[in-house]
Design an enzyme around this catalytic site. Structure first.
Site, short mmCIF file in Angstrom:
data_model
loop_
_atom_site.label_atom_id
_atom_site.label_comp_id
_atom_site.label_asym_id
_atom_site.label_seq_id
_atom_site.Cartn_x
_atom_site.Cartn_y
_atom_site.Cartn_z
N ARG A 237 0.84 -1.19 0.00
CA ARG A 237 0.00 0.00 0.00
C ARG A 237 0.88 1.25 0.00
O ARG A 237 1.98 1.22 0.54
CB ARG A 237 -0.86 0.05 1.27
CG ARG A 237 -2.13 -0.73 1.24
CD ARG A 237 -2.90 -0.53 2.54
NE ARG A 237 -2.23 -1.08 3.69
CZ ARG A 237 -1.96 -0.42 4.82
NH1 ARG A 237 -2.31 0.85 4.97
NH2 ARG A 237 -1.35 -1.01 5.82
N LYS B 9 6.86 -12.94 1.08
CA LYS B 9 6.64 -13.47 -0.27
C LYS B 9 7.89 -13.32 -1.12
O LYS B 9 8.29 -14.22 -1.87
CB LYS B 9 5.47 -12.74 -0.95
CG LYS B 9 4.13 -13.05 -0.30
CD LYS B 9 3.04 -12.01 -0.59
CE LYS B 9 1.96 -12.11 0.48
NZ LYS B 9 1.08 -10.94 0.54
N THR C 5 3.86 -8.68 5.13
CA THR C 5 3.79 -10.07 4.67
C THR C 5 4.35 -10.16 3.25
O THR C 5 4.81 -11.22 2.84
CB THR C 5 2.33 -10.60 4.68
OG1 THR C 5 1.48 -9.61 4.09
CG2 THR C 5 1.87 -10.90 6.08
C1 26W Z 1 -10.37 1.28 9.67
C2 26W Z 1 -9.87 1.42 8.29
C3 26W Z 1 -8.64 0.65 7.99
C4 26W Z 1 -8.74 -0.55 7.35
C5 26W Z 1 -7.61 -1.23 6.98
C6 26W Z 1 -7.40 1.15 8.30
C7 26W Z 1 -6.27 0.48 7.93
C8 26W Z 1 -6.38 -0.72 7.29
C9 26W Z 1 -5.11 -1.41 6.90
C10 26W Z 1 -5.13 -1.59 5.43
C11 26W Z 1 -4.82 -2.57 7.77
C12 26W Z 1 -3.66 -3.42 7.32
O1 26W Z 1 -3.63 -3.95 6.23
N1 26W Z 1 -2.70 -3.65 8.21
C13 26W Z 1 -1.57 -4.54 7.90
O2 26W Z 1 -1.88 -5.82 8.41
C14 26W Z 1 -0.91 -6.77 8.01
C15 26W Z 1 -1.38 -8.13 8.48
O3 26W Z 1 -1.23 -8.26 9.85
C16 26W Z 1 0.45 -6.40 8.55
O4 26W Z 1 1.38 -7.32 8.03
C17 26W Z 1 0.83 -4.99 8.15
O5 26W Z 1 2.03 -4.63 8.78
C18 26W Z 1 -0.29 -4.02 8.51
O6 26W Z 1 -0.02 -2.73 7.99
#
Ligand code: 26W
Length: 785
Positions: A522, A633, A629
């Site tokens: 992202r 990969k 993650t």
């Molecule tokens: C509430 C809105 C919202 C929704 C999703 C805010 C932020 C998110 C992110 C996209 C959450 C996310 O993807 N976090 C990631 O989770 C992964 C799985 O545990 C981690 O490997 C990443 O470090 C973390 O950024």
């Protein structure tokens, strides 16, 4: 199923579904017919698995996101029929790759968190763990991204345009969901999650919101057409898009409705099945069911369960709360405090007043407990579930849940020592670590069949696909020239394949003989794509100054989507593209550097990028990336990590050896120490090459289309204190790149580094992770058909 039967089934399906013969069928029609024919073959096992699991304790993954990607290739591999089907299609003059490529990604998630859910589903099925996934069937997943004039442009994602052959709509298991202003149907669509090397088929159940009534007959008859379908649209809005824009109150209400629909339908489903077995709800509900909350998004499940038990099943509040305490656990995926969800209680009250009452009651009882235990004023304030007219979802999840886990060792430590310190003091026994993982089926066996064959050849069998720790047995071949040569020629082949794809999709020619340096994730300031961009620009200036500069030919690839409302992230996309434009079109540097920002980065693109990487860029500000993650990969596919000691990078380096990776920059402790004294201007003033690239944001070098975006980026660094320490880490980044260039010269030593990364990636299988959840949080047993 043999080839002949499959062929007949495909032909039959094409006939009844599309009214034609196979030789006239379009690619998507073949895709659908093939998928349906395969599905037919697993339905019996699927139903048997469901029945088997229902006999004992089950776990449920509640998640707002499932970033599944494509299903066909993965399912063929899980069913063990990929080669057979490829041959059959060949006999029919059909190229399997074309059929795979026609499938749209199911992009029902944003990034790591959503992809983790998808990997967990795959691993639970393969590890024969009774886990059911619950989520939402968004009509439109994560937006499609294009780059126009360097800017990110978004377009809707219509992943269902060709149909969805891998889902079965289960009309009869519909639930009705009550909101204060309307009732809607939640209709389940079940996706089979096919285990590899087992007959088990697990279920991912996604709910779709629909109106109770298709339209209002009377209004329509009165020719009030819009009004007649207004309620239908309002119901369908609930699962129309992933993460609707929540900048307004209307948007927030919609988000909250989504969350509630997900948990209400799922909890009702669980209770219904329990009652089918036991007649009524008993205390055993909590003993037989474990719910994992994937971040706070599904936390409303807690008050929803209690509401149903108290209001509809006649249990006391105490009994219901203790069942909830037994059932729920919570995973935290972020350290960014601002990302912890809070909801205004006015919104909750507007949509489901009774849920608010339940949350208030939990809060009240909790405060009484704290007081009784001798806590007072200030300490209590931080624990409160409702505070300043907001419900703090993480507090609710931690207080009620029986376990709280972080997603990498460093992350869990930071939670315990800093972010959730007070909670750790209160409930030390709840805290656990579960380092993330990735499924080896998709991220090696499917996306890199060439390397998979080599591994199988060297190890003598395919057992590693179900037990990735076996990769460690490859390590003894690290000095075997023939193995290393094969390993590196596979890398080259994957680079050629990627180059071809990039040419086709981005219109840019890249050289497979150059070093592929890849940053895919992202777009976010803390992930520091901007730092990488600064470095590239600096390198370009240096090469221009000294055309004999001793560096390998290098290609920098970026893949990233910026959240549509995240202005700075979008500015970074534009900046990278401006640099690409400058560098790629400068004939004087002889193509020594190329920069590509690939459009529409998604799961299926990642499957092409990961195997082709020479360097995996993981450069987040230390302490900010919970785990990552993507890093795993790329490692699995044999790329050394160029990164900070952050998230799972720490464990990656521990496994494969610091000498086989490129670690740079400030560490968590350094940043704590630097803290308030950090002055980015010091770095900027003292480092001319840094100053030059930062100034490029504002000195007219680049054009931000008059948006002022680049000036804003400049301000974020020099006026707003550079929160993510880009300037502090620049020099170390640069020196570490020099080490990469040096190391890359020695082809044999380089090959060893890559190889050792693959050998030591075994621990990052999500099979390992999911088994830890099963044993240490859910207490569910493995069960095989
Ligand atoms: C509430 C809105 C919202 C929704 C999703 C805010 C932020 C998110 C992110 C996209 C959450 C996310 O993807 N976090 C990631 O989770 C992964 C799985 O545990 C981690 O490997 C990443 O470090 C973390 O950024």
């Amino acid at each position: 199923m043999n080839k002949e039967e499959l062929k007949l089934s495909i032909e039959r399906t094409i006939k009844v579904k599309y009214g034609k013969t196979l030789d006239k069928a379009l690619d998507y029609e073949i895709f659908n017919a093939l998928s349906l024919s395969l599905l037919e073959n697993i339905v019996d096992d699927w139903n048997e698995t469901t029945e088997l699991y229902a006999k004992g304790k089950q776990a449920y993954y509640f998640s707002a996101e499932y970033l599944m990607g494509r299903a066909l290739g993965n399912n063929l591999i899980s069913m063990g029929v990929y080669d057979e089907v490829r041959e059959l299609l060949e006999e029919l003059n059909i190229n399997i790759n074309k059929i795979e490529e026609i499938e749209e990604d199911a992009g029902l998630g944003n990034g790591g968190l959503g992809r983790l859910s998808a990997c967990f589903m795959d691993s639970a099925a393969t590890m024969e763990i009774p886990l059911i996934g619950y989520g939402l069937r968004y009509n439109n997943g994560l937006f499609n991204q294009y780059v126009e004039d360097g800017f990110q442009v978004e377009d809707g994602d219509y992943w269902l345009k060709y149909g969805d052959p891998w889902s079965i709509r289960k009309e009869s298991e519909t639930q009705v969901i009550h909101f204060e202003d309307m009732d809607v149907k939640a209709v389940p669509y079940d996706m089979p999650i096919i285990g590899y090397g087992t007959r088990n088929v697990n279920t991912l159940r996604l709910w779709k919101a629909e109106p109770l009534k298709e339209f209002d007959f009377k209004l329509f008859n009165d020719q009030k057409y819009d009004e007649a379908i207004r309620l239908k649209n309002r119901a369908e809005d609930i699962t129309r898009v992933l993460y609707p824009n929540d900048s307004t109150e209307e948007g927030k209400l919609l988000r909250l409705k989504q969350q509630y629909l997900l948990v209400s339908a799922s909890i009702k489903d669980i209770i219904k099945k329990h009652k089918e077995k036991f007649g009524t709800v008993t205390k055993r509900l909590g003993e037989l069911n474990a719910v994992q909350l994937n971040d706070t998004h599904p936390t409303l499940g807690i008050p929803e369960l209690i509401r149903i038990l108290v209001d509809e099943e006649g249990l006391t509040f105490d009994e219901s709360l203790s069942i909830a305490k037994c059932m729920f656990s919570y995973t935290n995926h972020t350290i960014l405090a601002e990302a912890l969800e809070k909801w205004d209680i006015t919104l909750i009250k507007e949509l489901f007043p009774r849920i608010l009452e339940v949350i208030q009651e939990i809060d009240k009882r909790f405060i009484a407990e704290l007081k009784a235990a001798g806590y007072s004023g200030n300490a209590i304030k931080d624990y409160r579930i409702i505070y300043k007219k907001q419900a703090r979802m993480a507090n609710l999840a931690i207080h009620v849940g029986s376990a709280v886990n972080g997603v990498a060792k460093l992350h869990t430590d930071i939670l315990k020592e800093t972010e959730l310190k007070n909670w750790y003091e209160l409930y030390p026994e709840k805290f656990q670590n579960k380092t993330n993982g990735i499924t080896p089926r998709r991220w090696l066996r499917l996306c890199n069949p060439e390397l998979s064959s080599l591994i199988t050849e060297v190890l003598g069998n395919e057992d590693w696909v179900r037990d990735l720790s076996l990769l460690k047995n490859l390590e003894k071949y690290v000095n075997d020239k023939s193995v290393l040569n094969k390993f590196m020629s596979i890398k080259h082949k994957k680079k050629e394949q990627l180059a071809e794809y990039v040419k086709e999709n981005e219109g840019v020619t890249i050289d497979p003989d150059s070093l592929f340096d890849i940053q895919i994730k992202r777009l976010h300031e803390y992930k520091r794509q901007l730092l990488n961009a600064f470095y590239i620009l600096d390198l370009y200036y240096r090469v221009k100054e000294d055309s004999n500069m001793d560096i390998p030919k290098i290609t920098f690839l970026f893949g990233a989507k910026a959240f549509p409302g995240y202005k700075r992230a979008k500015a970074i996309v534009k900046f990278i593209n401006e640099i690409a434009n400058l560098v790629n079109n400068d004939k004087t540097i002889n193509g020594k550097i190329k920069v590509v920002f690939v459009q529409n980065y998604r799961v299926s693109y990642a499957e092409k990028l990961c195997p082709a990487a020479d360097i995996s860029k993981q450069i987040s500000t230390a302490g900010k990336e919970a785990s990552g993650t993507g890093n795993m990969k790329l490692m699995l596919n044999g790329a050394p990590t160029f990164g900070t000691l952050d998230g799972a990078n720490v464990e990656i380096v521990n496994e494969s050896g610091r000498e086989n990776n490129f670690i740079f920059g400030l560490e968590v402790e350094d940043i704590e120490e630097l803290g308030k004294n950090y002055n980015p201007k010091d770095y900027y003033e003292k480092n001319p090459s840094l100053k030059r690239v930062v100034d490029a944001l504002v000195d007219g070098t680049f054009d931000d289309g008059g948006s002022g975006d680049f000036e804003d980026l400049f301000d974020s660094l020099l006026e707003e204190g550079d929160q993510y320490y880009l300037l502090a880490d620049f020099q170390s980044f640069k020196e570490t790149e020099d080490k990469v260039f040096e190391a890359y010269k020695d082809k044999e030593e380089w090959a060893k580094k890559c190889f050792l990364n693959t050998c030591n990636a075994g621990i990052f299988s999500s099979d390992r992770t999911i088994l830890e959840y099963a044993r240490e949080i859910w207490m569910v047993e493995r069960k095989s058909l």
